[in-house]
Design an enzyme around this catalytic site. Structure first.
Site, short mmCIF file in Angstrom:
data_model
loop_
_atom_site.label_atom_id
_atom_site.label_comp_id
_atom_site.label_asym_id
_atom_site.label_seq_id
_atom_site.Cartn_x
_atom_site.Cartn_y
_atom_site.Cartn_z
CD GLU A 68 57.51 45.79 -11.43
OE1 GLU A 68 57.94 45.01 -12.29
OE2 GLU A 68 58.05 46.88 -11.16
CD GLU A 115 56.57 49.28 -15.37
OE1 GLU A 115 56.85 49.23 -14.16
OE2 GLU A 115 55.43 49.01 -15.81
#
Length: 276
Positions: A130, A150
């Site tokens: 990210e 995730e």
């Protein structure tokens, strides 16, 4: 805005991030190689101070974000710390970092106008990926691996991965990676357009240096104006994008550099940028 030339942040043996400014470039290095540069609360606090300084210092033309060691850019959130927080009853996080240490983090600094290069060597997973997605340019070694795992951990890509990946890839492609946590090799990232360059690890620094050189040849106000205009207009219809006022573009248009470029071209010489 403050100015400076070559400086270093105060050195401490237990700092999570190394920060150095030299030759108009800010070098930001996540420095926890023993845990693959996983980011805990203190890492985010240090990074917030660094990004504040990068944006405030007119002498900084480009920032390079990387990770220490040869195994990882960053594997994202320090899950051991998250487990301790869970056991202590600290509420789980969701999208964004508001109210968390280091807010706003790079992934939410939507008004950062300094160009940022992600130098990736090794794993860029979870929050590490990210971070890279939030940079303007990604230069990676061919042994690098990207991914947002995730969903396999009962989490979400809350630092913008769910949003940026769906904007930077075709939707079905992005959803495939988001919903399965599958990894992308550096070659796949390049083919998908997520990386600007992929080179052997031995050539990584030379490749990054080439990008830095090209950026430094450009007018600093032009770089800021372009970055601002691109990011502020992504959600706008094309006609509205043209009609929007961009503060850095207003500053560039009225600057000395706006006349220096054409003058240097006509005089067949290299421009001398002043940033004013």
């Amino acid at each position: 805005m403050r100015t400076g030339s070559t400086s270093r942040a105060p050195v401490s043996r237990d700092r999570r991030v190394r920060y150095e400014k030299r030759d108009q470039v800010a070098w930001v290095t996540l420095d926890r190689p023993a845990v693959l540069n996983a980011m805990d609360a203190r890492t985010h606090e240090e990074l917030a101070e660094i990004w504040d300084d990068v944006e405030a210092d007119d002498s900084v033309r480009v920032a390079v974000l990387t990770g220490a060691g040869e195994r990882a850019f960053s594997v994202g959130q320090d899950l051991r710390e998250r487990a301790r927080l869970d056991q202590a009853g600290v509420p789980a996080t969701t999208f964004g970092s508001r109210g968390q240490p280091g807010w706003p983090r790079l992934t939410e600094r939507f008004d950062l106008t300094t160009p940022v290069i992600a130098r990736v060597d090794g794993y860029a997973l979870g929050g590490g990926f990210e971070l890279a997605l939030a940079c303007d340019i990604i230069v990676a070694s061919d042994r690098s691996v990207f991914g947002l795992p995730e969903a396999r951990l009962g989490l979400i890509p809350g630092a913008g991965g769910a949003f940026r990946l769906a904007r930077q890839l075709p939707l079905k492609t992005a959803m495939g990676y988001l919903l399965t946590g599958r990894h992308l090799t550096a070659d796949l990232a390049l083919r998908h357009g997520l990386a600007n360059d992929v080179v052997p690890a031995a050539e990584l620094d030379r490749c990054v240096a080439g990008w830095i050189d090209d950026l430094l040849r450009c007018a600093p106000l032009s770089l800021r104006a372009i970055k601002e205009a691109v990011h502020r207009s992504l959600h706008l219809p094309l006609d509205a994008a043209f009609d929007t006022t961009y503060p850095w573009e207003t500053r560039r248009r009225r600057s000395r550099d706006a006349t220096e470029g054409p003058l240097a071209f006509s005089e067949k010489r290299e421009p001398m940028w002043s940033g004013t």
